[in-house]
Design a protein around this motif. Structure first.
Motif, PDB file in Angstrom:
ATOM      1  N   VAL A   3     -19.740  11.061  18.653  1.00 10.17           N
ATOM      2  CA  VAL A   3     -20.725  11.474  19.652  1.00 10.17           C
ATOM      3  C   VAL A   3     -20.158  12.631  20.461  1.00 10.17           C
ATOM      4  CG1 VAL A   3     -22.104  10.772  21.642  1.00 10.17           C
ATOM      5  CG2 VAL A   3     -21.656   9.132  19.791  1.00 10.17           C
ATOM      6  N   GLN A   4     -20.894  13.717  20.540  1.00  5.19           N
ATOM      7  CA  GLN A   4     -20.492  14.899  21.303  1.00  5.19           C
ATOM      8  C   GLN A   4     -21.184  14.844  22.660  1.00  5.19           C
ATOM      9  OE1 GLN A   4     -21.310  18.555  19.260  1.00  5.19           O
ATOM     10  NE2 GLN A   4     -19.878  19.747  20.492  1.00  5.19           N
TER      11      GLN A   4
ATOM     12  N   VAL B  24       0.845  -1.191   0.000  1.00  9.16           N
ATOM     13  CA  VAL B  24       0.000   0.000   0.000  1.00  9.16           C
ATOM     14  C   VAL B  24       0.884   1.246   0.000  1.00  9.16           C
ATOM     15  CG1 VAL B  24      -1.743   1.298   1.280  1.00  9.16           C
ATOM     16  CG2 VAL B  24      -1.825  -1.209   1.243  1.00  9.16           C
ATOM     17  N   HIS B  25       0.639   2.152  -0.924  1.00  3.74           N
ATOM     18  CA  HIS B  25       1.404   3.399  -0.980  1.00  3.74           C
ATOM     19  C   HIS B  25       0.810   4.480  -0.070  1.00  3.74           C
ATOM     20  CE1 HIS B  25       2.254   1.428  -4.952  1.00  3.74           C
ATOM     21  NE2 HIS B  25       3.468   1.642  -4.499  1.00  3.74           N
ATOM     22  N   HIS B  26      -0.510   4.487   0.052  1.00  3.21           N
ATOM     23  CA  HIS B  26      -1.183   5.487   0.890  1.00  3.21           C
ATOM     24  C   HIS B  26      -2.300   4.805   1.679  1.00  3.21           C
ATOM     25  CE1 HIS B  26       0.719   8.810  -1.336  1.00  3.21           C
ATOM     26  NE2 HIS B  26       0.462   8.101  -2.426  1.00  3.21           N
ATOM     27  N   PHE B  27      -2.269   4.924   2.996  1.00  3.35           N
ATOM     28  CA  PHE B  27      -3.353   4.434   3.837  1.00  3.35           C
ATOM     29  C   PHE B  27      -4.304   5.583   4.181  1.00  3.35           C
ATOM     30  CE2 PHE B  27      -0.900   0.588   4.973  1.00  3.35           C
ATOM     31  CZ  PHE B  27      -1.920  -0.346   5.006  1.00  3.35           C
ATOM     32  N   LEU B  28      -5.598   5.316   4.012  1.00  4.39           N
ATOM     33  CA  LEU B  28      -6.643   6.170   4.569  1.00  4.39           C
ATOM     34  C   LEU B  28      -7.315   5.382   5.684  1.00  4.39           C
ATOM     35  CD1 LEU B  28      -8.319   7.548   1.308  1.00  4.39           C
ATOM     36  CD2 LEU B  28      -6.696   8.730   2.795  1.00  4.39           C
ATOM     37  N   ALA B  29      -7.670   6.046   6.760  1.00  2.00           N
ATOM     38  CA  ALA B  29      -8.362   5.391   7.873  1.00  2.00           C
ATOM     39  C   ALA B  29      -9.706   6.057   8.089  1.00  2.00           C
ATOM     40  CB  ALA B  29      -7.524   5.477   9.148  1.00  2.00           C
ATOM     41  N   ASP B  30     -10.680   5.278   8.567  1.00  4.50           N
ATOM     42  CA  ASP B  30     -12.014   5.838   8.777  1.00  4.50           C
ATOM     43  C   ASP B  30     -12.167   6.513  10.138  1.00  4.50           C
ATOM     44  OD1 ASP B  30     -11.997   3.514  10.263  1.00  4.50           O
ATOM     45  OD2 ASP B  30     -13.889   2.739   9.491  1.00  4.50           O
ATOM     46  N   SER B  31     -11.117   6.510  10.952  1.00  2.00           N
ATOM     47  CA  SER B  31     -11.141   7.217  12.234  1.00  2.00           C
ATOM     48  C   SER B  31      -9.718   7.332  12.757  1.00  2.00           C
ATOM     49  CB  SER B  31     -12.010   6.480  13.259  1.00  2.00           C
ATOM     50  OG  SER B  31     -11.423   5.228  13.592  1.00  2.00           O
ATOM     51  N   ASN B  32      -9.520   8.225  13.705  1.00  2.00           N
ATOM     52  CA  ASN B  32      -8.219   8.324  14.365  1.00  2.00           C
ATOM     53  C   ASN B  32      -7.918   7.053  15.145  1.00  2.00           C
ATOM     54  OD1 ASN B  32      -7.158  11.128  13.843  1.00  2.00           O
ATOM     55  ND2 ASN B  32      -9.186  11.640  14.624  1.00  2.00           N
TER      56      ASN B  32
ATOM     57  N   GLU C 170     -16.218   0.256  18.537  1.00  3.57           N
ATOM     58  CA  GLU C 170     -16.266   0.207  17.077  1.00  3.57           C
ATOM     59  C   GLU C 170     -15.129   1.032  16.481  1.00  3.57           C
ATOM     60  OE1 GLU C 170     -18.082  -1.420  15.013  1.00  3.57           O
ATOM     61  OE2 GLU C 170     -19.791  -2.148  16.175  1.00  3.57           O
ATOM     62  N   ASP C 171     -14.732   0.651  15.276  1.00  5.85           N
ATOM     63  CA  ASP C 171     -13.678   1.375  14.579  1.00  5.85           C
ATOM     64  C   ASP C 171     -14.155   2.768  14.189  1.00  5.85           C
ATOM     65  OD1 ASP C 171     -11.960  -0.960  14.562  1.00  5.85           O
ATOM     66  OD2 ASP C 171     -13.404  -1.774  13.143  1.00  5.85           O
ATOM     67  N   PHE C 172     -15.404   2.873  13.802  1.00 11.19           N
ATOM     68  CA  PHE C 172     -16.019   4.171  13.515  1.00 11.19           C
ATOM     69  C   PHE C 172     -17.457   4.138  14.014  1.00 11.19           C
ATOM     70  CE2 PHE C 172     -18.401   7.073  10.678  1.00 11.19           C
ATOM     71  CZ  PHE C 172     -17.813   8.256  11.083  1.00 11.19           C
ATOM     72  N   GLY C 173     -18.345   3.499  13.278  1.00 13.16           N
ATOM     73  CA  GLY C 173     -19.726   3.370  13.711  1.00 13.16           C
ATOM     74  C   GLY C 173     -20.669   4.293  12.972  1.00 13.16           C
ATOM     75  N   ILE C 174     -21.303   3.775  11.911  1.00 10.00           N
ATOM     76  CA  ILE C 174     -22.267   4.557  11.140  1.00 10.00           C
ATOM     77  C   ILE C 174     -23.603   4.668  11.874  1.00 10.00           C
ATOM     78  CG2 ILE C 174     -23.628   4.609   9.003  1.00 10.00           C
ATOM     79  CD1 ILE C 174     -20.780   5.364   8.510  1.00 10.00           C
ATOM     80  N   VAL C 175     -23.993   3.610  12.581  1.00  9.50           N
ATOM     81  CA  VAL C 175     -25.310   3.556  13.218  1.00  9.50           C
ATOM     82  C   VAL C 175     -25.554   4.733  14.169  1.00  9.50           C
ATOM     83  CG1 VAL C 175     -26.692   2.237  14.896  1.00  9.50           C
ATOM     84  CG2 VAL C 175     -25.752   1.105  12.872  1.00  9.50           C
ATOM     85  N   PRO C 176     -24.612   5.103  15.045  1.00  9.07           N
ATOM     86  CA  PRO C 176     -24.870   6.273  15.898  1.00  9.07           C
ATOM     87  C   PRO C 176     -25.151   7.535  15.101  1.00  9.07           C
ATOM     88  CG  PRO C 176     -23.018   5.021  16.751  1.00  9.07           C
ATOM     89  CD  PRO C 176     -23.340   4.437  15.414  1.00  9.07           C
ATOM     90  N   LEU C 177     -24.451   7.714  13.972  1.00 13.00           N
ATOM     91  CA  LEU C 177     -24.690   8.897  13.150  1.00 13.00           C
ATOM     92  C   LEU C 177     -26.070   8.858  12.511  1.00 13.00           C
ATOM     93  CD1 LEU C 177     -21.195   9.320  11.494  1.00 13.00           C
ATOM     94  CD2 LEU C 177     -22.290  10.882  13.116  1.00 13.00           C
ATOM     95  N   GLU C 178     -26.540   7.672  12.120  1.00  9.74           N
ATOM     96  CA  GLU C 178     -27.892   7.564  11.571  1.00  9.74           C
ATOM     97  C   GLU C 178     -28.923   7.967  12.618  1.00  9.74           C
ATOM     98  OE1 GLU C 178     -27.025   3.937   8.363  1.00  9.74           O
ATOM     99  OE2 GLU C 178     -28.071   3.524  10.249  1.00  9.74           O
ATOM    100  N   ALA C 179     -28.735   7.481  13.852  1.00  5.71           N
ATOM    101  CA  ALA C 179     -29.665   7.845  14.927  1.00  5.71           C
ATOM    102  C   ALA C 179     -29.623   9.347  15.200  1.00  5.71           C
ATOM    103  CB  ALA C 179     -29.320   7.061  16.194  1.00  5.71           C
TER     104      ALA C 179
ATOM    105  N   GLY D  42     -12.967   3.991  21.253  1.00 10.44           N
ATOM    106  CA  GLY D  42     -13.064   3.748  19.808  1.00 10.44           C
ATOM    107  C   GLY D  42     -13.666   4.912  19.057  1.00 10.44           C
ATOM    108  N   GLY D  43     -14.278   4.582  17.907  1.00 10.31           N
ATOM    109  CA  GLY D  43     -14.787   5.603  17.010  1.00 10.31           C
ATOM    110  C   GLY D  43     -15.905   6.443  17.575  1.00 10.31           C
ATOM    111  N   ALA D  44     -16.639   5.929  18.559  1.00  9.26           N
ATOM    112  CA  ALA D  44     -17.735   6.712  19.145  1.00  9.26           C
ATOM    113  C   ALA D  44     -17.237   8.017  19.746  1.00  9.26           C
ATOM    114  CB  ALA D  44     -18.458   5.885  20.207  1.00  9.26           C
TER     115      ALA D  44
END
Length: 364
Positions: free
Chosen positions: A304-305, A157-165, A276-285, A298-300
């Motif tokens: 989540v603020q 892999v030349h460039h890694f992108l991550a879905d969260s810190n 979770e690594d990120f977590g789409i479900v909390p954002l949907e809610a 983790g990603g929450a």
């Protein structure tokens, strides 16, 4: 420019496949390479592409039992001939990032997570309470070689992108590679507060019923509190969770997106008990104006603020979760502020961030 999209497997529309959709839009002529494809299981946008599968596709019943082919997956992902492509984009939570690019190609990996089940969450998948003796023995024998392959193949892999810190730190820990963070999107246009605010007296979980989701904490907490909990989802932990649950807990199975949206709009809050690594479900809610009660790891922590769009519980225990629920009920929540926070994670912002990244690396 010829582009190849490499995805672990296509057996359903989950968070990873929604990210893949965006890459399909950004690169409309790209071909897709995947270990296994269950036709009709993903969106039309993905299905309409040229989809090339590995030799695993020929194994009988592989679409239902693909997880048992883990020892063969490294060889299968390496079997793809990508020599004719200028850009390889892997969307990976298992082995996709191990695809072999051509000698002059650039390889970008959007990494959802390094393989959980061979690294830090091994016991969550293969501990004594999760798997039989034969499976544990086999996986233990293979674990070291899979880790070596996973670490070595990261050099492709030349460039890694991550879905969260959180995931970027894991990439650094396991692969010793830096990753740029680009948050994935939630469908904030579909998940909305609706024509009028709804609120019923129940809490909600939307999740695959898998060990690492830590749903047993929620079941125990709601057993003790006696409050109503609805669980949307299915998976290998269903039977054990049902056996432990009191009558105030309902298991609804998987529901349509429209039904899930209705439940988001009607619930008091979403319960999110795992790491979770990120977590789409909390954002949907949150896009539906509903707060989240999440484990503070983790990603929450990035979505989540606290006291604006939700609250955290600090220890991975049913007691800590129950205390957080009781604290949550003393707070007055503003659906418009919760919704406003979720809108930062829109598809529009995700696409813009990806375009900026690819403009940068392709012009270099």
């Amino acid at each position: 420019m010829k582009v190849a999209l490499v995805h672990d497997w296509l057996t359903g529309m989950r968070g990873g496949e929604k990210v893949l959709e965006v890459f399909c839009e950004l690169f409309p002529k790209a071909d897709i390479f995947t270990l296994i494809h269950a036709p009709g299981s993903v969106s039309k946008l993905i299905e309409d592409r040229i989809i090339r599968t590995s030799f695993l596709q020929k194994i009988p019943s592989i679409q239902k039992n693909y997880r048992y082919s883990l020892p063969l997956m490294p060889r299968a992902i390496e079997s793809f001939d990508l020599s004719g492509y200028d850009l390889v984009i892997s969307t990976s939570h298992c082995v996709a990032k191990g695809a072999v690019p051509g000698p002059n190609a650039k390889h970008v990996c959007y990494c959802f997570t390094p393989m959980r089940y061979i690294w830090d969450q091994f016991d969550s998948y293969f501990g004594p309470e999760r798997a039989g003796w034969a499976v544990r023995t086999a996986i233990n024998a293979l674990r070291s070689s899979l880790q070596k392959w996973d670490r070595a193949s990261s050099s492709r892999v030349h460039h890694f992108l991550a879905d969260s810190n959180y995931v970027a730190k894991r990439i650094k820990s396991f692969y010793n590679r830096d990753a740029e963070v680009i948050y994935p999107h939630a469908d904030t246009e579909f998940y909305t507060t609706g024509p009028s605010p709804l609120k019923e007296d129940f809490y909600l979980i939307v999740s695959a019923l898998a060990p690492y989701k830590k749903l047993e904490l929620a079941v125990q907490a709601f057993n003790n509190l006696g409050k109503r909990l609805k669980i949307i989802g299915s998976g290998p932990s269903l039977a054990s969770l049902k056996a432990k649950a009191s009558p105030n807990i309902e298991f609804l199975g998987w529901r349509s997106n429209e039904e899930i949206r209705n439940h988001y709009r009607a619930c008091r809050a979403l319960i999110f008990p795992g790491t979770e690594d990120f977590g789409i479900v909390p954002l949907e809610a949150m896009a539906c104006g509903k707060p989240v009660i999440a484990f503070g790891e983790g990603g929450a922590l990035e979505t989540v603020q606290e006291n604006i769009s939700g609250v955290f519980f600090k220890e991975s225990s049913s007691k800590s979760l129950a205390q957080a629920i009781q604290s949550f009920e003393k707070i007055s929540w503003d659906p418009s502020k919760i919704r406003g926070h979720a809108e930062a994670f829109s598809r529009k912002n995700f696409v813009a961030s990806l375009k900026s990244f690819f403009d940068k690396i392709l012009s270099a």
